[in-house]
Design an enzyme around this catalytic site. Structure first.
Site, PDB file in Angstrom:
ATOM      1  CG  PHE A 169      -2.260   0.809   1.077  1.00 56.30           C
ATOM      2  CD1 PHE A 169      -2.386   1.463   0.127  1.00 56.30           C
ATOM      3  CD2 PHE A 169      -3.096   0.734   2.254  1.00 56.30           C
ATOM      4  CE1 PHE A 169      -3.614   2.366  -0.364  1.00 56.30           C
ATOM      5  CE2 PHE A 169      -4.324   1.432   2.072  1.00 56.30           C
ATOM      6  CZ  PHE A 169      -4.542   2.196   0.633  1.00 56.30           C
ATOM      7  CD  GLU A 170       4.878   1.642  -0.296  1.00 61.53           C
ATOM      8  OE1 GLU A 170       4.869   2.810   0.089  1.00 61.53           O
ATOM      9  OE2 GLU A 170       5.143   0.901   0.743  1.00 61.53           O
ATOM     10  CE1 TYR A 228      15.195  -8.271  16.987  1.00 59.41           C
ATOM     11  CE2 TYR A 228      13.841  -6.908  18.812  1.00 59.41           C
ATOM     12  CZ  TYR A 228      15.207  -7.401  18.317  1.00 59.41           C
ATOM     13  OH  TYR A 228      16.376  -6.832  18.582  1.00 59.41           O
ATOM     14  CE1 TYR A 240       9.109  -5.000  17.795  1.00 57.43           C
ATOM     15  CE2 TYR A 240       8.686  -7.426  18.282  1.00 57.43           C
ATOM     16  CZ  TYR A 240       8.806  -6.550  17.588  1.00 57.43           C
ATOM     17  OH  TYR A 240       8.581  -6.865  16.248  1.00 57.43           O
TER      18      TYR A 240
END
Length: 385
Positions: free
Chosen positions: A73-74, A224, A234
Site C-alpha cells: 500500500f504505497e 522479533y 517489544y
C-alpha cells in the site's frame, strides 16, 4: 524536480526515485553474487515494498529464480504539489523493471492488503497467470487496519506496568529517558488485530479455498524477540502480544491445512533500521549499539543479507529451534554480542554515542530507506518524480 530529504522525527516525507532504484539494484547484485538454490517458483509476498518484505522478494526471485507477485500500500507521486511517491512505490517500480529485464516474472498490486477486494484481485491473478502459488511470505507492517466499517490501530505500549529506560532521540541524536505507558486491554486486542496472525490466516484460507495454493506450499511470517532490555516494550509489550498470536497462528495453519501438507514458519529476524523499528522507543539506541558491536565482530547483516541467508540456507534446511522458530537473529543474540551491548548500555551518553554506537551507520541505513546518501547518485540532478 530536485529531491532532497525532508525528515520529521523517524519519518522521511520524500523519496528519491533514482536512489531507491540504486538501493534495489545493490540488493539484487548481492543475491546474484550468492548463486542460486533450488527453492520456490511462484511466490506471493504480502508487504513487498520496503525492508524485509522487499528483501524477501529479491531473495526468492534472484536466489531461487522465482516468479513473484507483491502486495503493498504505497503512495503515488503528485508532481503538481511537488510530492514524491513513497519509497516503496519507487522500490516496487525499480524491482519490476529490473526483474523483467532479467527474465523474471514480476507483478505488483498497490492497495490495502487487509481487504477482501485485494485478496480477490491477487487470487484471480494467481489463477490466471500461474495456476497456483507455492510460497506465501507475509511481511505486513501496518499501523492500522479497517475491518468492515471500523478502523483499529496498533500501539507500542507495555503490558502490566510502565517501563522506563534509555532511548535515542532521533530529532537531535540525544540520549534521553523515555517512559512507555501501559496499553489498555482494548489497545492490546486492536494491536493483535493489526499485527497478529488473523489476516495471514485469512490469506492462506482464501488461497486454499480458491485452489490457488499448491499442496506442500510454504508460508513464512516475520517476528522479533530481542534482548531483555527491549522485552517490556517489544516481546512482552502490546506488539509482543501480537507476535505471540502470529506464532500461534503458524501452528494453527499447519494443523488446519495438514491435509494439504502446508508448512508455516515464523522467522525471528535481526534488529535493523526499518520504517517500523524507527518508531519503537528504546530500539533505535539498541540498534545503534548492536550495529557497532556486530560490525566489529564481522557479524553485521542488513535486510538483504538476512533474507538471502533465510531463503537460500536456513529455510531449505528447515533449520528451526526447539519452538519451531527460524532464528535469523542467531548472530545478534550471540553471547559475545549481547554481553558487550549490556556493558556499554549503562555508560552510553549523548557525548559518547559516536564512540559507543554506530550512529553514522544508523543514519546511513535510515536515509538509504528513502533513496538518499548513495555516493553514486547525483542528488543535484533534476529528476522525474
Amino acid at each position: 524536480m530536485i529531491v532532497e530529504p525532508k525528515v520529521k522525527g523517524f519519518i522521511c516525507t520524500t523519496a528519491h526515485p533514482k536512489g531507491c532504484a540504486e538501493s534495489v539494484r545493490r540488493q539484487i547484485d548481492y543475491v546474484k553474487g550468492k548463486g542460486r538454490v533450488n527453492g520456490p517458483k511462484k511466490v506471493l509476498v504480502i508487504g513487498s515494498s520496503t525492508g524485509y518484505g522487499l528483501a524477501s522478494r529479491i531473495a526468492v526471485a534472484y536466489g531461487c529464480g522465482a516468479d513473484t507477485m507483491g502486495v503493498a500500500f504505497e503512495k503515488e507521486s503528485n508532481p503538481e504539489k511537488k510530492r514524491t511517491a513513497s519509497a516503496g512505490w519507487y522500490n516496487t517500480a525499480a524491482f519490476e523493471e529490473m526483474a523483467k529485464k532479467d527474465g523474471l516474472y514480476a507483478r505488483s498490486f498497490n492497495g490495502d492488503g487487509f481487504s477482501d477486494e485485494m485478496k480477490k484481485q491477487v487470487i484471480d491473478a494467481i489463477k490466471s497467470d500461474w495456476g497456483k502459488a507455492d510460497m506465501v511470505i507475509y511481511s505486513m507492517a501496518a499501523p492500522r487496519r479497517t475491518i468492515g466499517d471500523k478502523t483499529v490501530s496498533s500501539v507500542l505500549k507495555t503490558t502490566g506496568e510502565p517501563y522506563t529506560n534509555r532511548t535515542l532521540d532521533l530529532r537531535n541524536n540525544e540520549i534521553t529517558e523515555v517512559t512507555v505507558p501501559v496499553a489498555t486491554e482494548e489497545e492490546i486486542q486492536n494491536t493483535i488485530k493489526v499485527m497478529g496472525g488473523e489476516d495471514w490466516e485469512a490469506w492462506i484460507r482464501e488461497l486454499f479455498l480458491a485452489d490457488a495454493l499448491e499442496d506442500g506450499a510454504v508460508t513464512v511470517a516475520y517476528s522479533y524477540i530481542g534482548p531483555i532490555m527491549t522485552h517490556p516494550i517489544y516481546k512482552d509489550g502490546s506488539i509482543g502480544q501480537a507476535k505471540k498470536h502470529l506464532y500461534e497462528t503458524s501452528k494453527r495453519l499447519a494443523e488446519t491445512f495438514s491435509d494439504r501438507k502446508l508448512e508455516a514458519f515464523i522467522s525471528v529476524n535481526k534488529a535493523l533500521v526499518t520504517q517500523s523499528s524507527a518508531a519503537i522507543p528504546i530500539v533505535p539506541l539498541y540498534i545503534s549499539l548492536v550495529y557497532k558491536v556486530m560490525k566489529e565482530q564481522g557479524l553485521h547483516e542488513g535486510c538483504i543479507e538476512q533474507m538471502a541467508r533465510l531463503f537460500m540456507e536456513k529455510l531449505p534446511a528447515r533449520e528451526v529451534d526447539g519452538e519451531g522458530y527460524i532464528r535469523m537473529d542467531d548472530w545478534e543474540m550471540r553471547k559475545s554480542v549481547q554481553s558487550e551491548i549490556a556493558r556499554v548500555w549503562e555508560s552510553v551518553s549523548t557525548e559518547n554515542i559516536g564512540e559507543c554506537g554506530d550512529i553514522d551507520g544508523y543514519w546511513d541505513d535510515f536515509y538509504h530507506m528513502f533513496g538518499f546518501r548513495y555516493e553514486n547518485v547525483d542528488y543535484s540532478e533534476d529528476v522525474e518524480i
